[in-house]
Design an enzyme around this catalytic site. Structure first.
Site, PDB file in Angstrom:
ATOM      1  N   LYS A 260       0.878  -1.098   0.030  1.00 58.28           N
ATOM      2  CA  LYS A 260       0.036   0.220   0.060  1.00 58.28           C
ATOM      3  C   LYS A 260       0.842   1.407   0.077  1.00 58.28           C
ATOM      4  CE  LYS A 260      -3.348   2.349   2.656  1.00 58.28           C
ATOM      5  NZ  LYS A 260      -4.009   2.742   3.977  1.00 58.28           N
ATOM      6  N   ASP A 265      -2.370  10.166   3.683  1.00 59.34           N
ATOM      7  CA  ASP A 265      -3.923   9.908   4.026  1.00 59.34           C
ATOM      8  C   ASP A 265      -4.520  11.056   4.926  1.00 59.34           C
ATOM      9  OD1 ASP A 265      -6.319   8.580   4.136  1.00 59.34           O
ATOM     10  OD2 ASP A 265      -5.631   6.873   5.385  1.00 59.34           O
ATOM     11  N   LYS A 272      -9.745  12.943   8.260  1.00 56.44           N
ATOM     12  CA  LYS A 272      -9.745  12.582   9.534  1.00 56.44           C
ATOM     13  C   LYS A 272      -9.393  13.608  10.533  1.00 56.44           C
ATOM     14  CE  LYS A 272      -6.626   8.711   8.284  1.00 56.44           C
ATOM     15  NZ  LYS A 272      -7.476   7.667   8.949  1.00 56.44           N
ATOM     16  N   ASP A 283       1.679   6.134   5.601  1.00 53.83           N
ATOM     17  CA  ASP A 283       0.570   5.277   5.087  1.00 53.83           C
ATOM     18  C   ASP A 283       1.069   4.651   3.819  1.00 53.83           C
ATOM     19  OD1 ASP A 283      -1.884   4.163   5.696  1.00 53.83           O
ATOM     20  OD2 ASP A 283      -3.080   5.618   4.399  1.00 53.83           O
ATOM     21  N   ASP A 342     -12.098   7.491   3.677  1.00 49.94           N
ATOM     22  CA  ASP A 342     -11.013   6.990   4.299  1.00 49.94           C
ATOM     23  C   ASP A 342     -10.468   5.491   4.192  1.00 49.94           C
ATOM     24  OD1 ASP A 342      -8.762   7.661   5.966  1.00 49.94           O
ATOM     25  OD2 ASP A 342      -9.915   7.879   7.943  1.00 49.94           O
ATOM     26  N   GLU A 344      -9.441   3.997   1.809  1.00 51.53           N
ATOM     27  CA  GLU A 344      -8.891   4.010   0.580  1.00 51.53           C
ATOM     28  C   GLU A 344      -7.810   3.020   0.262  1.00 51.53           C
ATOM     29  OE1 GLU A 344      -7.742   5.454   3.250  1.00 51.53           O
ATOM     30  OE2 GLU A 344      -5.687   5.123   3.082  1.00 51.53           O
ATOM     31  N   ARG A 346      -7.671  -0.104   0.932  1.00 51.86           N
ATOM     32  CA  ARG A 346      -8.283  -1.373   0.272  1.00 51.86           C
ATOM     33  C   ARG A 346      -8.696  -1.179  -1.222  1.00 51.86           C
ATOM     34  NH1 ARG A 346     -12.750  -1.910   5.018  1.00 51.86           N
ATOM     35  NH2 ARG A 346     -11.223  -0.885   5.979  1.00 51.86           N
TER      36      ARG A 346
HETATM   37  N1  BES Z   1      -4.344   4.503   6.920  1.00 53.90           N
HETATM   38  C1  BES Z   1      -5.543   4.311   7.734  1.00 53.90           C
HETATM   39  C2  BES Z   1      -5.137   3.199   8.793  1.00 53.90           C
HETATM   40  C3  BES Z   1      -4.474   3.449  10.041  1.00 53.90           C
HETATM   41  C4  BES Z   1      -5.166   4.086  10.996  1.00 53.90           C
HETATM   42  C5  BES Z   1      -3.153   3.240   9.875  1.00 53.90           C
HETATM   43  C6  BES Z   1      -3.934   4.462  12.009  1.00 53.90           C
HETATM   44  C7  BES Z   1      -2.229   3.692  10.630  1.00 53.90           C
HETATM   45  C8  BES Z   1      -2.729   4.173  11.976  1.00 53.90           C
HETATM   46  C9  BES Z   1      -6.766   3.820   6.731  1.00 53.90           C
HETATM   47  O1  BES Z   1      -6.399   4.343   5.479  1.00 53.90           O
HETATM   48  C10 BES Z   1      -7.868   4.117   7.500  1.00 53.90           C
HETATM   49  O2  BES Z   1      -8.128   5.150   7.256  1.00 53.90           O
HETATM   50  N2  BES Z   1      -8.506   3.070   7.703  1.00 53.90           N
HETATM   51  C11 BES Z   1      -9.976   3.431   8.402  1.00 53.90           C
HETATM   52  C12 BES Z   1     -11.080   2.319   7.792  1.00 53.90           C
HETATM   53  C13 BES Z   1     -12.309   2.811   8.221  1.00 53.90           C
HETATM   54  C14 BES Z   1     -12.726   4.098   7.611  1.00 53.90           C
HETATM   55  C15 BES Z   1     -13.148   1.766   7.561  1.00 53.90           C
HETATM   56  C16 BES Z   1      -9.875   3.183   9.765  1.00 53.90           C
HETATM   57  O3  BES Z   1      -9.157   2.264  10.380  1.00 53.90           O
HETATM   58  O4  BES Z   1     -10.511   4.006  10.719  1.00 53.90           O
HETATM   59 ZN    ZN Z   2      -4.827   4.764   4.880  1.00 53.64          ZN
HETATM   60 MN    MN Z   3      -7.542   5.969   5.334  1.00 50.91          MN
END
Ligand code: BES
Ligand code: ZN
Ligand code: MN
Length: 501
Positions: A260, A265, A272, A283, A342, A344, A346
């Site tokens: 990834k 992000d 966020k 990220d 967010d 993104e 996947r």
């Molecule tokens: N990059 C984030 C996940 C992340 C969170 C990495 C904390 C490192 C530390 C990812 O893109 C994300 O935002 N995931 C969301 C998914 C949700 C919206 C289904 C999450 O984990 O909140």
């Molecule tokens: Zn992310």
């Molecule tokens: Mn994200």
């Protein structure tokens, strides 16, 4: 940083500080009696004082009053020998760090030959990793006088014949980890997808990997619509980097790594919170790990075909951003209902995995991604989640994890979780609700791997360190590079030595 192997004896090598490790409650200087004699019993004295008990995480610098080039003996505690190779790595890193803080530039390390923790060549290699990784700092934007000088060289004292080869390989791999850390620590303004792809291309040209960069135009003509959707809010277009290490004689289906590469992000329209958003420059840690693993595979000339697919995008809010409610047709034809911009990672991995499968017809695929906060909630900051569709591959990765000290923990992929990503208007939706978020994200990815054996490492926790730890200063960790190399080496049939020996 120069790492070399010398056959000793330890008391005669030319260094500023010599690191010697002892297990918990060691009573006498054995096996370093000669060293003890030549320092008029300094080790005996230190072992009898309350200042050093050999506990893990403890170090003692003992100044040598004689007129020898070596100014300090640094005793490091191994704790319980059951702490194994990882305990050894941490102890060595602590010792090297103390030497550095005492202003030394050249260190020596006495490698135990008794085989209690592991074979001496393995210990020498692990020590090389610990010293190179512990010596790493990201100093690109700091005035030089503000940071402590790094160590210049380390001499590893052992007479084992296979030590030099293994130390050479370990140094190459540790160098690749440092390179991954640099990429992660680079500010997000300096590594937007076109720049990150160019860095990958330069690395490929330097190491002899073949490289193709898919830009936004080619992505559009291929139908990498999930990748394009994520990138739409950014003024920098997406890229997808395809690398291949194809050594002569290695035929058959390659193994393929996918990482990834979200260069920043923000969350996009589903933005966020401000607090800690700066950490989202990390990220792209999955991409960094995969690029670094490819670099090391090439430098080691591993006798194995390895491919890589690295999707890169910046997730920004903007006038043309993708939105919650959008429906996107991914590269393999699967339709995705976007419920949260967010989620993104996947999206871009969906296209990357489907493309990897079609382009390489791989023997197996492994993806690394800072994919979910849920995985950090489940496992904490030190452990990556391991999911997938293949028991054998998962077991191989657990084995590699034991060797590298990069911790993995398996999470289940029961069919019941699949329901959570069902959509009323599309084939699947990009969020699975509140519970089991690491698993529903993996279930989403599974829609794009078909029957290819596949493993998914959610590295959201361990990719970026908020505190210093032995051989891992705060910041980008380069998590997964050593694990991948350990797995690739096993896959290539045992340990291979460095090409440039
Ligand atoms: N990059 C984030 C996940 C992340 C969170 C990495 C904390 C490192 C530390 C990812 O893109 C994300 O935002 N995931 C969301 C998914 C949700 C919206 C289904 C999450 O984990 O909140
Ligand atoms: Zn992310
Ligand atoms: Mn994200």
């Amino acid at each position: 940083m120069r790492i070399s192997v010398v056959t000793g004896p330890a008391e005669t090598i030319e260094v500023d500080a010599l690191i010697v490790a002892y297990p918990k409650a060691a009573k006498d200087p054995s096996p370093w009696d000669k060293l003890d004699q030549s320092t008029d019993g300094l080790i005996t004295e230190a072992l009898q004082s309350p200042a050093f008990r050999g506990a893990a995480g403890t170090c003692l610098a003992v100044p040598i009053r004689k007129r020898t080039p070596c100014r300090d003996l640094i005793l490091v505690g191994l704790g319980d020998p059951g702490a194994g190779v990882e305990g050894w790595r941490r102890a060595v890193a602590d010792g090297a760090d103390l030497a550095r803080r005492r202003g030394h530039r050249r260190v020596g390390l006495a490698v135990p030959e008794d085989g209690v923790i592991a074979a001496p060549a393995r210990l020498a290699a692990a020590a090389a990793e610990a010293i190179v990784l512990g010596n790493y700092r990201y100093t690109e934007f700091k005035r030089p006088e503000e940071h402590q000088k790094p160590l210049e060289s380390a001499l590893l004292v052992t007479s084992t014949l296979d030590a030099p080869g293994q130390v050479k390989s370990a140094s190459i791999i540790a160098g690749a980890v440092c390179w991954a850390r640099d990429l992660i620590n680079t500010p997000p303004s300096d590594k937007r997808p076109p720049e990150l792809a160019a860095i990958a291309a330069t690395m490929a040209a330097e190491t002899g990997l073949s490289c193709h960069i898919i830009d936004e135009r080619e992505a559009a003509s291929l139908g990498l619509n999930a990748l394009l959707a994520v990138a739409r809010g950014s003024s920098a277009g997406p890229r997808m980097v395809i690398l291949e290490h194809a050594p002569a004689g290695a035929t058959g289906a390659p193994v393929v790594l996918v990482g990834k590469g979200v260069t920043f992000d923000t969350g996009g329209i589903s933005i966020k919170p401000a607090k800690g958003m700066d950490e989202m420059k990390a990220d792209m840690s999955g991409a960094a790990a995969v690029l670094a693993a490819m670099r090391a595979a090439a430098e080691l000339d591993l006798p194995l075909r390895v491919g890589a697919v690295v999707p890169m995008a910046e997730n920004m809010p903007g006038g043309d951003s993708y939105r919650p409610g959008d429906l996107v047709r991914a590269y393999n034809g699967t339709t995705i209902e976007v419920l949260n911009t967010d989620a993104e990672g996947r999206m871009i991995l969906a296209d990357a995995l489907a493309y990897a499968r079609e382009h390489f017809a791989p023997a197996c695929m492994i993806d690394l991604a800072t994919l979910t906060g849920a995985c950090v909630v489940a496992l904490g900051e030190e452990v990556a989640g391991l999911m997938g569709n293949d028991e054998e591959l998962a077991a191989e990765l657990v084995q590699a994890s034991d060797e590298s000290g990069e911790r993995l923990w398996r999470l289940p992929m029961y069919p019941e979780y699949r329901k959570l990503i069902e959509s009323r208007v599309a084939d699947i939706k990009n969020t699975g609700g509140r519970w089991g978020g690491a698993i529903t994200a993996a279930k989403f990815l599974q829609e794009f791997v078909g029957d290819t054996p596949w493993a998914h490492l959610d590295i959201a926790g361990p990719a970026y360190a908020t505190k210093d730890a032995p051989y891992r200063p705060r910041g980008g960790v380069g998590f997964g590079v050593r694990l991948l190399l350990s797995w690739l080496q096993a896959r290539a049939g045992g340990h291979t030595s460095g090409a440039a020996q």
